[in-house]
Structures are given as structure tokens and as C-alpha cells.
Design a protein around this motif. Structure first.
Motif, PDB file in Angstrom:
ATOM      1  N   ALA A  84      -7.876  -6.510  -1.466  1.00 13.03           N
ATOM      2  CA  ALA A  84      -8.732  -5.722  -0.575  1.00 13.03           C
ATOM      3  C   ALA A  84      -7.930  -5.194   0.611  1.00 13.03           C
ATOM      4  O   ALA A  84      -8.113  -4.051   1.045  1.00 13.03           O
ATOM      5  CB  ALA A  84      -9.910  -6.565  -0.097  1.00 13.03           C
ATOM      6  N   ALA A  85      -7.028  -6.040   1.142  1.00 16.65           N
ATOM      7  CA  ALA A  85      -6.220  -5.613   2.286  1.00 16.65           C
ATOM      8  C   ALA A  85      -5.329  -4.441   1.906  1.00 16.65           C
ATOM      9  O   ALA A  85      -5.170  -3.483   2.684  1.00 16.65           O
ATOM     10  CB  ALA A  85      -5.389  -6.782   2.799  1.00 16.65           C
TER      11      ALA A  85
ATOM     12  N   VAL B 241      -5.588  -0.868   3.878  1.00 16.33           N
ATOM     13  CA  VAL B 241      -4.418  -0.316   4.544  1.00 16.33           C
ATOM     14  C   VAL B 241      -4.013   1.005   3.888  1.00 16.33           C
ATOM     15  O   VAL B 241      -3.638   1.974   4.569  1.00 16.33           O
ATOM     16  CB  VAL B 241      -3.258  -1.325   4.527  1.00 16.33           C
ATOM     17  N   GLY B 242      -4.105   1.071   2.570  1.00 19.78           N
ATOM     18  CA  GLY B 242      -3.789   2.321   1.884  1.00 19.78           C
ATOM     19  C   GLY B 242      -4.765   3.417   2.245  1.00 19.78           C
ATOM     20  O   GLY B 242      -4.389   4.578   2.430  1.00 19.78           O
TER      21      GLY B 242
ATOM     22  N   THR C 231      -3.673  -7.069   8.138  1.00 17.06           N
ATOM     23  CA  THR C 231      -4.176  -5.746   8.476  1.00 17.06           C
ATOM     24  C   THR C 231      -4.116  -5.546   9.987  1.00 17.06           C
ATOM     25  O   THR C 231      -4.335  -6.484  10.750  1.00 17.06           O
ATOM     26  CB  THR C 231      -5.635  -5.573   8.006  1.00 17.06           C
ATOM     27  N   PRO C 232      -3.807  -4.331  10.426  1.00 15.12           N
ATOM     28  CA  PRO C 232      -3.799  -4.055  11.871  1.00 15.12           C
ATOM     29  C   PRO C 232      -5.231  -4.032  12.400  1.00 15.12           C
ATOM     30  O   PRO C 232      -6.188  -4.120  11.643  1.00 15.12           O
ATOM     31  CB  PRO C 232      -3.144  -2.676  11.962  1.00 15.12           C
ATOM     32  N   GLY C 233      -5.373  -3.927  13.682  1.00 12.96           N
ATOM     33  CA  GLY C 233      -6.699  -3.925  14.278  1.00 12.96           C
ATOM     34  C   GLY C 233      -7.435  -2.617  14.029  1.00 12.96           C
ATOM     35  O   GLY C 233      -6.914  -1.532  14.310  1.00 12.96           O
TER      36      GLY C 233
ATOM     37  N   SER D 219       0.842  -1.203   0.000  1.00 12.84           N
ATOM     38  CA  SER D 219       0.000   0.000   0.000  1.00 12.84           C
ATOM     39  C   SER D 219       0.877   1.254   0.000  1.00 12.84           C
ATOM     40  O   SER D 219       0.538   2.254  -0.648  1.00 12.84           O
ATOM     41  CB  SER D 219      -0.929  -0.002   1.214  1.00 12.84           C
ATOM     42  N   LEU D 220       2.012   1.222   0.706  1.00 12.08           N
ATOM     43  CA  LEU D 220       2.936   2.350   0.693  1.00 12.08           C
ATOM     44  C   LEU D 220       3.547   2.525  -0.687  1.00 12.08           C
ATOM     45  O   LEU D 220       3.688   3.652  -1.181  1.00 12.08           O
ATOM     46  CB  LEU D 220       4.033   2.136   1.737  1.00 12.08           C
TER      47      LEU D 220
END
Length: 964
Positions: free
Chosen positions: A523-524, A528-529, A594-596, A490-491
Motif C-alpha cells: 500500500a505504501a 508514494v507512487g 511514507t512522507p507526511g 515506487s520509482l
């Protein structure tokens, strides 16, 4: 007093002096008296006042853009773009020093400076605020206004002095007076001043004295001397208004006795819009600008809350407008913008004002860049004073300077970029400045390895993006591809979008990895992006800077089969129910790597940065947590967007009853049949000598009028339309309005005609009881014979009515009682209004309305239907409950779209069943069914666009670990 009167007075005074003063003494005074008279005459006849005002107005015509890195070939005029920042009372120690600090909500309201000036009682004001807050511009505009609004003001002579230009003279000669300083800035106009012109204006209280920039007096001891000089000036000329401006830190160290302290308030969203549109109108007068350029900038700011947060400061907003117009579209150039802001606040404005400084601009930047990088490495937003000084000391030792780190920290704090957030704890005014300066440090020191080693760390994401926007992004993207994690990809995608120069092989690899991954990973990466741009709250929380986009929400729907949002498509996504918001968070957390995520709390949305983000994204209301519950966030003082008030509900019910008018009219017509039969029996036993003609026909005439109203005026005489018949079937009225009624309608129409004719004869008759004399008159006998013949025709019509016609009684109390009231109405033309009034009472429509929970409507239908069916096991109740479920559940469960006809059927059926519930099963069931009617109204209004869909999703995460 006119000039001629003044001359006469002077001459008389001089003559009186000659009479009463000895000759020797008069000889010594004569020259003084003549000189005084000469000065007075010159002041009176001089046009200096007009020329002085022209000098002030022309000298302050344009916006002061000195020190800005980006300016155009034309400077807008002050009047074209001025927006009153407004003021609020505030104690000096409570005014923050930073660039972006808001006035707390517990202070007094917004006031214009005009609310404090030009009153009968003169004012002494200390206007304080952070750098770039608009203090100088406020004084410049006030000076111009005093010159141009002379007819409405007491004090029409503005005196504007920049204290930085007079420090040496005040310190060298503390007794120097105000007129002397004014004359020093008049230039070529100084020689035109009549003797004592300024002294006289000050003495008579005609001036508003504007003293700008107490904080710009560099040395503390000099600042105190200047403040003392200001105090003496207010005492020497007490009849005038005085306004002194300063940054908070400068004023706290040198207050002015007797001054009322006012804080400059930050721009509101409305003021930001006004400024941007005014600025672009001014630019468009001198050069071509794209159509709706102002709207483009406002939309870009809405989509970039990080930039939008800067617009509360007038100077930063001016810089944003300049960069947008002259350097290209924002936010793509935001890295350039942040760099300019730091330069302007650190040294460009000081140089433009010719203020002394011990360090050059590049060295100041070097010091703050090093501090920002150190804070990023420590993962902190605040640093103790001792640690800040240690960072400065290490850099200062490498420079050939004797600057003390304590002195530089105080100077940096005065710039507004570094603030003392708490006692002894320092931070950058906005995390964006810390990240931007850190990116500049990495670029200058070639420390890109720090970023390539942190591609999986969200803490460094914004710094990495700011670096990539102005540097070679290839190493960062390559490191992201090598990592292959969702966070890194995403970065990489964001860096590729920012960088205009990316190696083709890297771009191809990135497209391959993000385009060919499994659906969950794609999707993740998107989620995240989306969460990459965050707002940090004061308590350490991290809130996504943008509501969830429609594109990301569609990924969720594709994966879960969730029904589409309520209402029309929008960006960001809106019309999301509370249950959908919870499901979205669960789906996002189940994605790989993905983070919480979670929904934010109400307290987090009260954070100024988050609240501003929500107000700039028009018309959205995110779901938040309140303890274990999920509620829709509503700004303080705003109505809940899902509120349906009683008046709005009543308007929709009026439309429903209008749609039901044909069916209701035919029900009333059916009810006429037994009534006419009963009245007909009385007619059949008519005895000429026993009954008064008017009285005997009174009832039948009323029935005739009602029939005419029902059948003879408009569409009510026709058969109901298919959609209206469908509504009647849904209400269980199809058996009442069966085919028999169609046979009756023509008969009732003829009946009404005959009765009208009979009533007309009665109205023309002059007798009440039988009178033999009257009866003997031939004409009256003929009239009465005609009446008797008409009555016989009425009897034949009555006898021809179908004997098996149903009674016309409504099966439900909600309909039967209003129909009875309409039937008995003394004014048949008002039967529909009577029905509506009575239906409103029986159905307790006044209790409808309220905040709608769309998630609960389907359960209300099921619970209500089950309870009513059990309590009143009648065919009608069973049929209507089934019909309500058939119509409502597909709509509430979003399996089908609501139509206006279906909305009427659901709303009226729910109200009818609510009345049955009130009668047979007291408790919450009736209110639940009324809530169904209210919820249907909200959905119908959304369908027509009269009510916006506002519910959206904003993601939050648990606070990031910031310590070591």
C-alpha cells in the motif's frame, strides 16, 4: 458615383480648365491632367482589388507550422482549427514574458479582436503576449476575415507585413512609406496594381494594417527605429486600423505612442477542447484517424496535469496534437514532447523565420541544460541573475564564441523558456522544462550516477523518469531495488512502466519485491507512487497532480474497514465524506516510510496549476482545510455540489405525498364517518314544511363528492400496496388505518351513490319552500316522494356504519392540520393539493434545503429522536422516532442502500417530527430534523444518478526544503 458619372465629372473638370486657364499655362498642365485622369480611370475600372484579396486569402490559407519538429504530410487549414485566443486590456509592464502565464482575474473580460476593429473611430492596437501565444495566427485570421466579410465592414483591404522582413529597408530609409513596403511582398501581382491604388485606399481609410513581430527586430536601436516608423504610418494614414504584435519584452523597449495595449489571453479548457476536436476533424479529412482520437487525447491530458498545463499556449497545444497523432500516444512520449518544445522555442522557429542568431541551436540547448542541471543540484526553482550569468559564463568560455552571457540571458528570456519571475530572480517557465533539460544534460554528460544516488529523493523523481523514458533505465531500477525503500520501489515501478527495454532479471526482481511484500508496504508503494506526480505551488507547497484513484482508496478500505463511498463507483474515487478524507490521510501517514501527507488548503487550490488540474478532471471537488475545519472546495462562481434547493426538495416531497395518497385518502374516508353521523341526525329530524331541500342536503352532497373523489376515481379505492402500507406503518398510521376501515369503504361507496341521486333530484327541483299549489301538482309530488325515499335509504346506510369506528384524527400536527384543511375544502377534487399546501406550511418546507453534510445526518437522527421522545412522550412519537432510526441510521452509516420507499418514509417522518420539535422543544432540533429530510433527498438523487458524487481526496505534503 459610377464609372460613367466619374468620367463625365472628369471631362467637365478638364473643360473648365480649358476655359479658365491661359493657353500657355494649359499646355504645361494638360499632360498632368490627362495622366491624373488616366490613373483615376485605371483605379476605378481595375480588378486589382479582387485579385489582391485572392492573393491574401490563398497565401494565408494554412496554419503556419514552420519550425515544428513534428509535422504531418498535411497542414490543416487555418479556418478548420482557428480558435480566437481573445484579448484583454493590460499595461505593458504587467504582461509576463513566459510561455504559460495567465491573464490575472482582476483584468477586463475576454474580447475578440473584432470588438476593437472596424469601428467608426479607427484603432491603433498593440497586441502583446508570450511566445507561441497565437499573435501571428490572430493577424492571419483577421486578414482573411477582412477579405471575405466585405459587405459588413468599413475597412476591407488587409495589409499584413512581417516586420522582420522589412527591418533593413526601414532602418536604411526611415521615410519609406507603407505602400512601398506592401508592393515589395506582392511578387507577380505588383505589376497589376493601378498607379496609387494602395495610397488611395489608405487615404480613404479602407485598410486594416497588420504589423507582426516588433520583438523579432533583433537590435534594440533598430527596434526603436521600426517603432518610430509605425508611429509615422499611423499619423500619415489616420483613418485606418493598425494592429502591431510583439512579445512583452520587445514592446516595453519600443512602445508606440497612442496604441491601446491588449494582452493575448491563454486558452481556456473549452477552447482547448474546441481546438483539439477541430484539429482532428481537419486531419481526418485527408487521412484515417482512430475513432474518437480527439477524445483519447483529451482524456490523456486529463490524466496528466503536467501536460495539461501546457495546453493554455496555442503553439504548445499544436505541438501536443501533432506528437499525439504522428509519434504515438501521450503521455508516454512526453519526454520527446518536452525536448521538442525546448528546441522549437530556442532555435527552430527562429531558423524558420530566418532570424539572425549568434549561437547555433545545439549550443543554446547546451547552455540551458547546464543551467537546469545546476538549479536541480541546488534544489531551487529560482536563481539570481548573477548566478545565472555565472553558469552561462562557465559554459561560454568553453565555446569558440564571443557571445556575452548578458546578451544570451536576454535572448533566452525572449524565447519564453526562462523568465524573470521577480526582480533579479530567474526561473524556467515551468518546472517541467527545468527537469527535462536537466535530464538531457545528464544523458549527454553520462551522469546517471547522480540519479542512481538519489532514488530515495523525491526532488529528483521527475527528472529520473524523463531520463528513463529516453535512456537505459537498468541502472536506475537496479539502484532502486538495492535501496528497497518504499520511495525507491515506487520509482522503480514507474521507470519500468516508462521504459520499453528493461533487463528481464530486473523486472522479475521488481515484481517479486512489490508483489510479495506485506500489505502495508504494498500500500505504501502505491501511495508514494501516486504522489510522485506533483504540482508545485507558488508558495512552495506540493500538491498531488491527480486525485486519489479508486484502486488506492480500495487499499485504504481493505485495511480500515471503511464503508464504501456514497454514490456510484467512479474514477478517480468520489463520494468520499469529510470524515473518510481525514481517515485516509491518517492511514497514509501511518504506512511505513511514507512522507507526511495532509489535505491541501483553500489557498493552495487557488494556485493556477492546481486549479487547472481540478477543472480538467471532470466533476470532482476535493476536501480542503479552512483553519481547523474541513470543507469541500468549490470553484469561484459555482454552486456547491451538495446543495439541495427548495424547488428540488419540493419536487421530491410531491412524489412522497403521491406515494402516500392511498393512506391519506383512507384517513379522510375514516374522518367522514363521524361527520356523516352528525349530518344523519339532521336528516332524521327532517320536517318537510320546515327545511329547504337543497339546504338540508348541501352538507351530505359535499361529503358524497369527497367520497367519490377518494374512492371512485382510481387506485385510491383499492387497498394500499405493500410498500405504501410500510410507509404508513413507519409514520405510525397503521392503527388509524386498521381493518375497520376496510369494512367502511363499501358502505361509503354506496352512500356516495345514494347521495348523488338525491342531489340530482334537488338540482332539478324548482321550489325552495313548501308551496301548497306546487304540492298539489301530481308530478312534483311524485318527484318529492322519490327524494324522500332516497333520503330514507341514506338513513339506513348511516345507521349501518360500525359504531366503534375510530375518528380518523391524525396523531401528529403535521398530518392532522393538513387533513382538516383537505376535509373542509370546498372543491373535493382538489383535496390532495390542499393537503400538500397545508403540509408545506406546517412543516416549514420552505426552510428545507441547503448544503448537506452527510457526516452529520446520523447524529441529527439520534439527537432529534431523543429530544422529541423526551418532550412528547406519546406512543406515536416514540414509535415514529424508533422507526426513523431503524430506517435512517443504516442508510446514513452506509450499512444498507437507500430505496425510494425508504426515502419517502425517512423524509416525511423527519418532517413530522420536526413539527413536533418546533412545538414542544424549540431550538435547533427542528432544523436538524429538516436537515435529515434534505440529506435524504441528496442521497436519493445520487442513487438515481440525478446528482453526481463529487467529493474526492487530493493529497498535499509540507513544502520541500529547497535551499542548501
Amino acid at each position: 458615383m459610377g464609372i460613367s458619372g466619374w468620367l463625365v465629372t472628369g471631362v467637365l473638370s478638364l473643360g473648365a480648365s480649358v476655359l479658365f486657364v491661359p493657353r500657355a499655362l494649359w499646355g504645361r498642365w494638360r499632360e498632368r491632367l490627362v495622366e491624373r485622369l488616366d490613373r483615376g480611370l485605371r483605379r476605378r475600372v481595375s480588378r486589382f482589388g479582387r485579385r489582391y484579396r485572392e492573393f491574401v486569402v490563398s497565401g494565408l490559407r494554412f496554419v503556419d507550422l514552420k519550425g515544428l519538429a513534428t509535422v504531418g504530410f498535411h497542414t490543416p487549414e487555418l479556418d478548420e482549427v482557428f480558435v480566437d485566443v481573445s484579448l484583454g486590456y493590460r499595461a505593458p509592464h504587467q504582461v509576463p514574458d513566459g510561455l504559460l502565464d495567465h491573464l490575472p482575474v482582476d483584468t477586463d473580460g475576454r474580447h475578440s479582436i473584432g470588438d476593437f476593429l472596424d469601428r467608426e473611430q479607427p484603432a491603433v492596437l498593440a497586441v502583446i503576449g508570450g511566445p507561441g501565444g497565437g499573435k501571428t495566427t490572430l493577424l492571419r485570421h483577421t486578414a482573411r476575415a477582412a477579405c471575405r466579410e466585405r459587405g459588413n465592414r468599413r475597412r476591407t483591404v488587409p495589409i499584413l507585413l512581417y516586420l522582420r522582413d522589412h527591418v533593413e529597408e526601414i532602418v536604411r530609409s526611415p521615410a519609406v512609406d507603407l505602400p512601398t513596403l506592401v508592393r515589395g511582398v506582392l511578387g507577380r501581382y505588383a505589376g497589376d496594381e493601378p498607379p496609387g491604388w494602395f495610397e488611395q485606399r489608405l487615404k480613404s481609410g479602407e485598410c486594416v494594417v497588420l504589423l507582426d513581430g516588433l520583438d523579432e527586430v533583433a537590435r534594440q536601436e533598430d527596434r526603436r527605429r521600426v517603432a518610430d516608423w509605425v508611429e509615422r504610418a499611423t499619423e500619415q494614414y489616420p483613418a485606418n486600423d493598425f494592429v502591431l504584435t510583439s512579445r512583452p519584452q520587445g514592446y516595453r523597449a519600443a512602445t508606440v505612442a497612442g496604441a491601446s495595449v491588449l494582452q493575448v489571453r491563454s486558452f481556456t479548457d473549452e477552447q482547448v477542447t474546441t481546438f483539439i476536436r477541430g484539429w482532428y476533424r481537419a486531419v481526418a479529412k485527408r487521412t484515417s484517424v482512430p475513432e474518437d482520437a480527439a477524445g483519447d487525447l483529451l482524456r490523456r491530458l486529463d490524466r496528466s496535469p503536467g501536460l495539461s498545463a501546457l495546453t493554455v499556449n496555442p503553439l504548445l497545444l499544436t505541438m501536443i496534437a501533432n506528437v499525439h497523432h504522428y509519434r504515438g500516444a501521450l503521455p508516454g512520449s512526453r519526454a520527446d514532447l518536452y525536448g521538442e518544445i525546448c528546441q522549437v522555442m530556442l532555435w527552430r522557429r527562429q531558423e524558420a523565420k530566418r532570424l539572425p542568431s549568434e549561437l547555433s541551436g545545439d549550443k543554446k540547448e547546451l547552455l540551458l541544460r547546464g543551467l537546469a542541471f545546476a538549479m536541480m543540484q541546488r534544489r531551487v526553482r529560482d536563481l539570481a541573475r548573477a548566478d545565472v550569468l555565472a553558469e552561462f559564463r562557465a559554459v561560454l568560455r568553453r565555446m569558440s564564441t564571443s557571445v556575452d552571457e548578458n546578451r544570451f540571458l536576454d535572448e533566452a528570456s525572449a524565447y519564453g523558456l526562462v523568465i524573470e519571475r521577480e526582480s533579479g530572480m530567474y526561473a524556467f517557465a515551468h518546472l517541467t522544462f527545468q527537469e527535462s533539460l536537466a535530464a538531457g544534460h545528464i544523458r549527454a554528460k553520462n551522469l546517471v550516477d547522480v540519479l542512481t544516488g538519489a532514488v530515495d529523493d523525491p526532488w529528483w523523481r521527475e527528472t529520473t523518469l524523463l531520463y528513463a523514458a529516453q535512456s537505459d533505465a537498468d541502472p536506475v531500477v537496479a539502484a532502486c531495488l538495492a535501496s528497497g525503500t518504499v520511495t525507491a520501489l515506487s520509482l522503480a515501478t514507474a521507470c519500468a512502466d516508462l521504459s520499453g527495454d528493461l533487463a528481464p532479471e530486473l523486472r522479475a526482481r521488481l515484481d517479486d519485491q512489490t508483489g510479495s511484500t506485506a500489505d502495508e508496504r504494498r500500500a505504501a508503494v502505491a501511495v508514494v507512487g501516486h504522489f510522485g506526480d506533483v504540482i508545485h505551488t507558488a508558495d512552495g507547497g506540493r500538491i498531488c497532480a491527480n486525485p486519489v484513484s479508486s484502486a488506492v482508496y480500495e487499499l485504504f478500505r481493505d485495511a480500515t474497514g471503511t464503508r464504501p463511498p456514497d454514490g456510484r463507483p467512479a474514477e478517480p474515487v468520489s463520494g468520499v465524506r469529510a470524515s473518510d478524507a481525514s481517515a485516509f490521510v491518517r492511514w497514509a501517514n501511518a504506512l511505513p516510510e511514507t512522507p507526511g501527507y495532509r489535505l491541501p488548503t483553500e489557498q493552495e487550490l487557488a494556485d493556477p496549476g492546481v486549479e487547472r488540474m481540478l477543472t480538467t478532471v471532470a466533476g470532482v471537488r476535493p476536501w480542503v482545510t479552512r483553519g481547523p475545519a474541513i470543507v469541500l472546495w468549490t470553484p469561484p462562481g459555482s454552486a456547491h455540489p451538495n446543495l439541495i434547493d427548495a424547488e428540488t426538495f419540493g419536487g421530491h416531497l410531491d412524489d412522497d405525498l403521491e406515494r402516500l395518497t392511498p393512506g391519506l385518502a383512507r384517513m379522510l374516508a375514516a374522518r367522514l364517518v363521524p361527520a356523516i353521523r352528525d349530518a344523519g341526525k339532521e336528516v332524521n329530524h327532517f320536517a318537510l314544511r320546515d327545511v329547504r331541500p337543497v339546504e338540508r342536503n348541501e352538507r351530505l352532497s359535499a361529503y358524497a363528492a369527497l367520497v367519490q373523489e377518494l374512492l371512485g376515481a382510481d387506485h385510491r379505492a383499492e387497498a394500499p400496496r405493500d410498500e405504501d402500507s410500510a410507509v404508513a406503518r413507519d409514520l405510525g398510521l397503521d392503527k388509524i388505518l386498521g381493518p375497520e376501515i376496510d369494512d367502511v369503504l363499501p358502505v361509503l361507496s354506496s352512500f356516495a351513490t345514494q347521495l348523488s341521486h338525491t342531489a340530482r333530484i334537488d338540482r332539478n327541483s324548482t321550489f325552495v319552500n313548501y308551496d301548497p299549489e306546487f304540492w298539489d301538482r301530481g308530478k312534483m309530488r311524485e318527484e318529492y316522494a322519490e327524494q324522500e325515499s332516497s333520503q330514507s335509504e341514506v338513513m339506513r346506510l348511516i345507521e349501518g356504519l360500525p359504531a366503534n369506528l375510530v375518528s380518523g384524527d391524525a396523531p401528529a400536527r403535521a398530518l392532522s392540520e393538513p387533513l382538516t384543511a383537505a376535509f373542509r375544502s370546498p372543491r373535493p377534487a382538489n383535496w390532495h393539493q390542499v393537503f400538500r399546501t397545508e403540509f408545506t406550511r406546517v412543516a416549514r418546507v420552505a426552510e428545507c434545503g441547503g448544503v448537506v453534510s452527510l457526516d452529520d445526518l446520523a447524529d441529527h437522527v439520534r439527537d432529534g429522536g431523543a429530544a422529541v421522545t423526551k418532550a412528547t412522550p406519546t406512543p406515536w412519537a416514540n414509535a415514529v422516532c424508533r422507526k426513523l432510526a431503524d430506517n435512517a441510521l443504516p442508510v446514513f452509516e452506509r450499512r444498507t442502500r437507500l430505496t425510494p420507499v425508504a426515502a419517502t418514509a425517512i423524509r416525511v417522518a423527519a418532517l413530522c417530527l420536526a413539527v413536533e420539535a418546533d412545538t414542544h422543544c424549540p431550538g435547533p432540533i427542528g432544523d436538524q430534523l429538516r436537515a435529515v429530510a434534505t440529506g435524504t433527498t441528496l442521497l436519493e438523487r445520487r442513487l438515481s444518478g440525478r446528482a453526481p458524487t463529487t467529493e474526492t481526496v487530493v493529497l498535499a505534503s509540507m513544502p520541500m526544503t529547497l535551499g542548501p
